[in-house]
Write an enzyme that holds these catalytic residues in place. Sequence first.
Site, short mmCIF file in Angstrom:
data_model
loop_
_atom_site.label_atom_id
_atom_site.label_comp_id
_atom_site.label_asym_id
_atom_site.label_seq_id
_atom_site.Cartn_x
_atom_site.Cartn_y
_atom_site.Cartn_z
N CYS A 131 0.81 -1.22 0.00
CA CYS A 131 0.00 0.00 0.00
C CYS A 131 0.85 1.27 0.00
O CYS A 131 0.60 2.20 -0.77
CB CYS A 131 -0.95 -0.01 1.19
SG CYS A 131 -0.18 -0.45 2.76
N GLY A 162 -4.67 -0.56 7.55
CA GLY A 162 -3.64 -1.31 6.86
C GLY A 162 -3.30 -2.61 7.57
O GLY A 162 -2.73 -3.51 6.96
N HIS A 234 -3.39 6.45 4.10
CA HIS A 234 -1.97 6.58 4.44
C HIS A 234 -1.46 7.93 3.92
O HIS A 234 -1.78 8.33 2.79
CB HIS A 234 -1.14 5.49 3.74
CG HIS A 234 -1.28 4.12 4.34
ND1 HIS A 234 -2.03 3.84 5.47
CD2 HIS A 234 -0.70 2.95 3.98
CE1 HIS A 234 -1.92 2.55 5.75
NE2 HIS A 234 -1.13 1.98 4.86
N ASN A 302 -5.54 3.62 1.65
CA ASN A 302 -4.69 2.43 1.64
C ASN A 302 -5.44 1.17 1.24
O ASN A 302 -4.83 0.21 0.77
CB ASN A 302 -4.05 2.24 3.01
CG ASN A 302 -5.05 2.31 4.16
OD1 ASN A 302 -5.68 3.35 4.36
ND2 ASN A 302 -5.21 1.22 4.87
#
Lengths: 324, 324
Positions: A131, A162, A234, A302
């Site tokens: 990611c 994540g 992210h 992500n």
Amino acid sequence: MHTKDGYSVVVVGAGLVGERLVSELRRRRFPFRELRVLARSSRRAILDGEEFEIGVAEPGAFEGVDFAFFAGTEGEKGAAVRLAREAISRGATVIDNGSDFRLDPGVPLVVPEVNARALEEHEGLIANPNCSTIQMVVTLAPLARRFGLRKVVVSTYQAVSGAGRGGVEALQSGAGEAFPKPIAGNAIPLIGSVGEDGYTSEERKMREESRKILSMPDLPVYATAVRIPVHTGHSESIYVELEREASPEEVLAAFEEASGVSFSGDPQDFPTPLEAAGEPETFVGRVRVEGDRVSYWCVADNLLKGAATNAVQIAETLVGARVS
Amino acid sequence: MHTKDGYSVVVVGAGLVGERLVSELRRRRFPFRELRVLARSSRRAILDGEEFEIGVAEPGAFEGVDFAFFAGTEGEKGAAVRLAREAISRGATVIDNGSDFRLDPGVPLVVPEVNARALEEHEGLIANPNCSTIQMVVTLAPLARRFGLRKVVVSTYQAVSGAGRGGVEALQSGAGEAFPKPIAGNAIPLIGSVGEDGYTSEERKMREESRKILSMPDLPVYATAVRIPVHTGHSESIYVELEREASPEEVLAAFEEASGVSFSGDPQDFPTPLEAAGEPETFVGRVRVEGDRVSYWCVADNLLKGAATNAVQIAETLVGARVS
């Protein structure tokens, strides 16, 4: 691989990424005639608002399948280790979000905006990158093309999703062992496992995968990967040294024209994970240029561009459908 | 300035930093005979567990004062702009946590572990650096002394308490205008105001103040300052290029011997803001060394070492008391 009626598609995994794969395949109108979800055991589950009869991920389930998306699990062996060859031998093309095959020289590691050409030759298995790597290379590629890259220093601000449903649970209730220390109200500068050189597996992925995707095997990439108390999205603070000096206007133009990048040239404007969550693009802001040095901030969902969206874009490229 | 009975001390400001100044002056047993708190208006307030009769910050209040600590407010003009000269003319030594005088060539800008010598000459006014700068230079100084520094790239993970009580309130209830976007579950890559070159005031402070404290006026410092949903404790991901190659052992030894640094050589161990909050030191971990490039993570309590503790250490140095 052409079909008037559409493709037979399976998604392996019913976690956060598996669910996003189902929703992205539908939202982007991937031409499937059937869409099934497989997991370790059979059960019913609501995914993307619809009840699915989840089948067992076993070799026979891949009979007649055209595309098998493996949701993978960061930090563990993915189901593709056990089942990818079984699926391929039955004629399926496997797109694996796990990390097990990414650095295999015979496996294309693809971000379509960056290296779609790597899909021209494959043996049934294509790897979806990490990611944090995907959003980084989406933003590095336009700089590499125009100016060349000498060095990358990146610090990440990674969301708990994540780490899957366990990561979200750890943020919301403090429960579980998704992270080595409490994440609520904290910042954890260790994702994955620490190697002998002191780098974590997440940081090594960012270096090795970026080198492969960008076809720059010696690119110096100094990454520090950090988890913060954000649900999804992210962020990355990226500093690069170019091969030549560039004007701020040239750098802004590179981002504006870049495929898959949403960029506002307004210096007061900046993207945040709360805003990027649910969106398919990679967002860039806070661009600062000093000669051959460029600093910027980039954010992506992500679970979408960092996982499901990119995987579906790979399949779209293979079947000649849109990539956007 | 010597006194058997101890010093007359005032703290100007009753916000988060003002309260920490009161508690640090007591905890570190600074030799005061009286400790008063001044603010814009008189009132009673509980600070560090004790009720204070807060006086009005006006020129006459500095009669007979030996040390005046101005708590300052990041991002606004501090009370020292109005009152520092008044206090000095009455014989006080002013230690200002605000940003107004930090880059004045006639004003020492001091982190005692780094440049205590700058205190040998002053004109009654000493500036306490920006919170993010202090912890960075505490960790850069041992590297600069042993190896020399060629370049610094830093990304911050800053706590909301750096924005005062309004920042804490914004995290807890979403109320107020301490930040330009919601901070709960988010990351905000903009602290202070954006200048023409795209850098924020916070990022410029980190560059300019570090150069002054380290006496390295041309040191390249590329900073990106980011707010994250943490109550107290700033973290920093720092990448430096040294003037020569160093072994990992040499770099670890530099951090182990550094004054004011708490360092664990265990690569699996790392400091976090939750653990650093309430502690006076700067914590270092995640050290990675590759030739002349060093990456590491550092954390400190932004209200203590980043503000109150450093200010009290300056006063301790001036009176010849301990600095630890």
